[in-house]
Motif scaffolding. Structure first.
Motif, PDB file in Angstrom:
ATOM      1  N   VAL A  72      -9.881 -11.106 110.161  1.00 48.89           N
ATOM      2  CA  VAL A  72     -10.799 -12.053 110.794  1.00 48.89           C
ATOM      3  C   VAL A  72     -10.731 -11.862 112.299  1.00 48.89           C
ATOM      4  N   VAL A  73     -11.838 -11.461 112.893  1.00 51.19           N
ATOM      5  CA  VAL A  73     -11.923 -11.263 114.340  1.00 51.19           C
ATOM      6  C   VAL A  73     -12.648 -12.464 114.933  1.00 51.19           C
ATOM      7  N   CYS A  74     -11.945 -13.239 115.751  1.00 53.01           N
ATOM      8  CA  CYS A  74     -12.529 -14.443 116.344  1.00 53.01           C
ATOM      9  C   CYS A  74     -13.201 -14.117 117.680  1.00 53.01           C
ATOM     10  N   CYS A  75     -14.411 -14.621 117.836  1.00 57.40           N
ATOM     11  CA  CYS A  75     -15.182 -14.409 119.064  1.00 57.40           C
ATOM     12  C   CYS A  75     -15.653 -15.768 119.586  1.00 57.40           C
ATOM     13  N   PRO A  76     -15.500 -16.030 120.890  1.00 60.68           N
ATOM     14  CA  PRO A  76     -15.994 -17.301 121.430  1.00 60.68           C
ATOM     15  C   PRO A  76     -17.496 -17.446 121.182  1.00 60.68           C
ATOM     16  N   ALA A  77     -17.908 -18.642 120.812  1.00 62.38           N
ATOM     17  CA  ALA A  77     -19.324 -18.891 120.531  1.00 62.38           C
ATOM     18  C   ALA A  77     -19.633 -20.360 120.760  1.00 62.38           C
ATOM     19  N   LYS A  78     -20.887 -20.641 121.097  1.00 56.72           N
ATOM     20  CA  LYS A  78     -21.295 -22.032 121.277  1.00 56.72           C
ATOM     21  C   LYS A  78     -21.292 -22.773 119.950  1.00 56.72           C
ATOM     22  N   ARG A  79     -21.665 -22.050 118.875  1.00 61.49           N
ATOM     23  CA  ARG A  79     -21.666 -22.639 117.548  1.00 61.49           C
ATOM     24  C   ARG A  79     -20.950 -21.694 116.585  1.00 61.49           C
ATOM     25  N   PRO A  80     -20.105 -22.233 115.680  1.00 62.61           N
ATOM     26  CA  PRO A  80     -19.386 -21.372 114.741  1.00 62.61           C
ATOM     27  C   PRO A  80     -20.333 -20.580 113.839  1.00 62.61           C
ATOM     28  N   TYR A  81     -19.941 -19.360 113.522  1.00 67.76           N
ATOM     29  CA  TYR A  81     -20.689 -18.544 112.580  1.00 67.76           C
ATOM     30  C   TYR A  81     -19.722 -17.555 111.942  1.00 67.76           C
ATOM     31  N   VAL A  82     -20.106 -16.973 110.809  1.00 63.63           N
ATOM     32  CA  VAL A  82     -19.308 -15.934 110.166  1.00 63.63           C
ATOM     33  C   VAL A  82     -20.237 -14.800 109.769  1.00 63.63           C
ATOM     34  N   GLN A  83     -19.766 -13.571 109.997  1.00 62.31           N
ATOM     35  CA  GLN A  83     -20.584 -12.391 109.730  1.00 62.31           C
ATOM     36  C   GLN A  83     -19.683 -11.267 109.248  1.00 62.31           C
ATOM     37  N   ALA A  84     -20.025 -10.695 108.099  1.00 64.16           N
ATOM     38  CA  ALA A  84     -19.281  -9.545 107.588  1.00 64.16           C
ATOM     39  C   ALA A  84     -19.748  -8.295 108.311  1.00 64.16           C
ATOM     40  N   VAL A  85     -18.815  -7.618 108.977  1.00 66.22           N
ATOM     41  CA  VAL A  85     -19.117  -6.391 109.720  1.00 66.22           C
ATOM     42  C   VAL A  85     -18.159  -5.316 109.228  1.00 66.22           C
ATOM     43  N   GLY A  86     -18.684  -4.392 108.415  1.00 64.29           N
ATOM     44  CA  GLY A  86     -17.821  -3.347 107.871  1.00 64.29           C
ATOM     45  C   GLY A  86     -16.734  -3.938 106.999  1.00 64.29           C
ATOM     46  N   ASP A  87     -15.486  -3.664 107.348  1.00 62.26           N
ATOM     47  CA  ASP A  87     -14.360  -4.134 106.542  1.00 62.26           C
ATOM     48  C   ASP A  87     -13.684  -5.358 107.141  1.00 62.26           C
ATOM     49  N   HIS A  88     -14.354  -6.042 108.092  1.00 61.56           N
ATOM     50  CA  HIS A  88     -13.763  -7.236 108.673  1.00 61.56           C
ATOM     51  C   HIS A  88     -14.801  -8.353 108.802  1.00 61.56           C
ATOM     52  N   LEU A  89     -14.314  -9.545 109.107  1.00 57.10           N
ATOM     53  CA  LEU A  89     -15.181 -10.706 109.295  1.00 57.10           C
ATOM     54  C   LEU A  89     -15.179 -11.089 110.770  1.00 57.10           C
TER      55      LEU A  89
ATOM     56  N   ALA B 280     -13.527 -25.714 116.774  1.00 58.05           N
ATOM     57  CA  ALA B 280     -13.816 -26.589 115.638  1.00 58.05           C
ATOM     58  C   ALA B 280     -13.272 -25.932 114.377  1.00 58.05           C
ATOM     59  N   PRO B 281     -11.934 -25.872 114.207  1.00 53.61           N
ATOM     60  CA  PRO B 281     -11.339 -25.115 113.093  1.00 53.61           C
ATOM     61  C   PRO B 281     -11.797 -25.574 111.716  1.00 53.61           C
ATOM     62  N   ARG B 282     -12.036 -26.862 111.550  1.00 57.24           N
ATOM     63  CA  ARG B 282     -12.485 -27.328 110.234  1.00 57.24           C
ATOM     64  C   ARG B 282     -13.844 -26.739 109.900  1.00 57.24           C
ATOM     65  N   GLN B 283     -14.769 -26.760 110.847  1.00 62.97           N
ATOM     66  CA  GLN B 283     -16.104 -26.215 110.607  1.00 62.97           C
ATOM     67  C   GLN B 283     -16.052 -24.707 110.399  1.00 62.97           C
ATOM     68  N   GLU B 284     -15.162 -24.047 111.133  1.00 65.44           N
ATOM     69  CA  GLU B 284     -15.034 -22.598 110.985  1.00 65.44           C
ATOM     70  C   GLU B 284     -14.476 -22.235 109.608  1.00 65.44           C
ATOM     71  N   CYS B 285     -13.507 -23.032 109.119  1.00 65.33           N
ATOM     72  CA  CYS B 285     -12.969 -22.786 107.783  1.00 65.33           C
ATOM     73  C   CYS B 285     -14.019 -23.066 106.704  1.00 65.33           C
ATOM     74  N   LEU B 286     -14.857 -24.070 106.940  1.00 63.77           N
ATOM     75  CA  LEU B 286     -15.938 -24.344 105.988  1.00 63.77           C
ATOM     76  C   LEU B 286     -16.912 -23.172 105.918  1.00 63.77           C
ATOM     77  N   LEU B 287     -17.164 -22.524 107.060  1.00 60.57           N
ATOM     78  CA  LEU B 287     -18.026 -21.340 107.068  1.00 60.57           C
ATOM     79  C   LEU B 287     -17.388 -20.206 106.276  1.00 60.57           C
ATOM     80  N   LEU B 288     -16.084 -20.040 106.425  1.00 54.40           N
ATOM     81  CA  LEU B 288     -15.384 -19.012 105.647  1.00 54.40           C
ATOM     82  C   LEU B 288     -15.441 -19.343 104.155  1.00 54.40           C
ATOM     83  N   CYS B 289     -15.349 -20.616 103.816  1.00 53.00           N
ATOM     84  CA  CYS B 289     -15.457 -21.019 102.411  1.00 53.00           C
ATOM     85  C   CYS B 289     -16.839 -20.694 101.862  1.00 53.00           C
ATOM     86  N   ARG B 290     -17.862 -20.911 102.671  1.00 53.75           N
ATOM     87  CA  ARG B 290     -19.218 -20.588 102.240  1.00 53.75           C
ATOM     88  C   ARG B 290     -19.372 -19.081 102.036  1.00 53.75           C
ATOM     89  N   TRP B 291     -18.790 -18.309 102.940  1.00 41.65           N
ATOM     90  CA  TRP B 291     -18.823 -16.848 102.791  1.00 41.65           C
ATOM     91  C   TRP B 291     -18.091 -16.437 101.511  1.00 41.65           C
TER      92      TRP B 291
END
Length: 250
Positions: free
Chosen positions: A103-120, A127-138
């Motif tokens: 998991v590569v974390c990048c600063p952002a105004k709003r949390p998002y998750v994106q699969a890029v190659g072999d990493h996320l 907002a760790p709770r919201q970020e974990c919810l995004l990972l759960c959705r992924w």
């Protein structure tokens, strides 16, 4: 929680003592507010804090004794609400697929998750709770793309193909189910277990297409198709050793 007349009588008995002499144990975090329509003291637990509502003019020095009298009830509810702080994982390991996603974390105004190659790539904004919810959705989307086809292969091998469809959810405790409409539901958290455990859950649910209950005929069918079912059942009884805490966020 409403403190009824019996508790009010108990409170009255404490008035004869000096408040400073009360041996009250450490009180939990709490707030006190008056309400014009309150007829008695009301205790609530919300977000790890005890909320005390009192009638207008109620002596504040009596609140400590009331909290002490209901210490056990308050502590039980505080333990239920004080869940550990959610932390974003450094990697997502999925033994069922034999894959691991850093998991590569990048600063952002709003949390998002994106699969890029072999990493996320995870956009973080404190907002760790919201970020974990995004990972759960992924995770659930990934499971939805994998588990139905896997279940279809298992059905063909086992000869148990009498089902309508497979849906993937993120259930709290149930690993799978078979509905009256012949819908199989599988938990996306199965991806954190070894492949043989996933196979066992699928066969277990597919076997319900022949046997509705868990009687001896059902057990015999499952064991004839999954020789390792006992070890898989043992693994599923200790999910905390396999499923990471961040996936349990709500």
């Amino acid at each position: 929680m409403v403190i009824k007349s019996g508790a009010e009588k108990a409170e009255a008995r404490t008035e004869s003592h000096n408040v400073q002499e009360l041996k009250i144990r450490d009180l939990p975090p709490h707030t006190v507010r008056e309400h014009p329509r309150a007829k008695r003291v009301i205790l609530r637990v919300k977000c790890g804090v005890v909320q005390v509502t009192v009638p207008r003019g109620f002596p504040r020095q009596r609140v400590g004794a009331i909290l002490e009298a209901h210490h056990a009830w308050l502590q039980r509810h505080l333990d239920e609400t004080n869940t550990p702080q959610v932390e974003v994982p450094e990697r997502v390991a999925l033994p069922a697929l034999g894959r691991e996603f850093p998991v590569v974390c990048c600063p952002a105004k709003r949390p998002y998750v994106q699969a890029v190659g072999d990493h996320l790539r995870l956009g973080v904004s404190d907002a760790p709770r919201q970020e974990c919810l995004l990972l759960c959705r992924w995770l659930q989307n990934l499971a939805q793309s994998v588990l139905p086809g896997w279940c279809a292969q298992t059905a063909r091998r086992s000869g148990l193909s009498d089902y309508a469809r497979v849906q993937v959810r993120r259930q709290k405790t149930r690993w799978g189910s078979f509905s009256m409409k012949k819908t199989i539901s599988l938990n996306c958290k199965l991806l954190f277990f070894p492949p043989e455990v996933v196979e066992y859950v699928m066969v277990h649910e597919l076997a319900h297409s022949r046997h509705k209950g868990h009687g001896s005929a059902f057990q015999a069918l499952v064991r004839s198709l999954v020789p390792h079912c006992s070890s898989s059942e043992a693994i599923l009884r200790v999910p905390g050793q396999w499923v990471p805490q961040w996936v349990e966020v709500e």
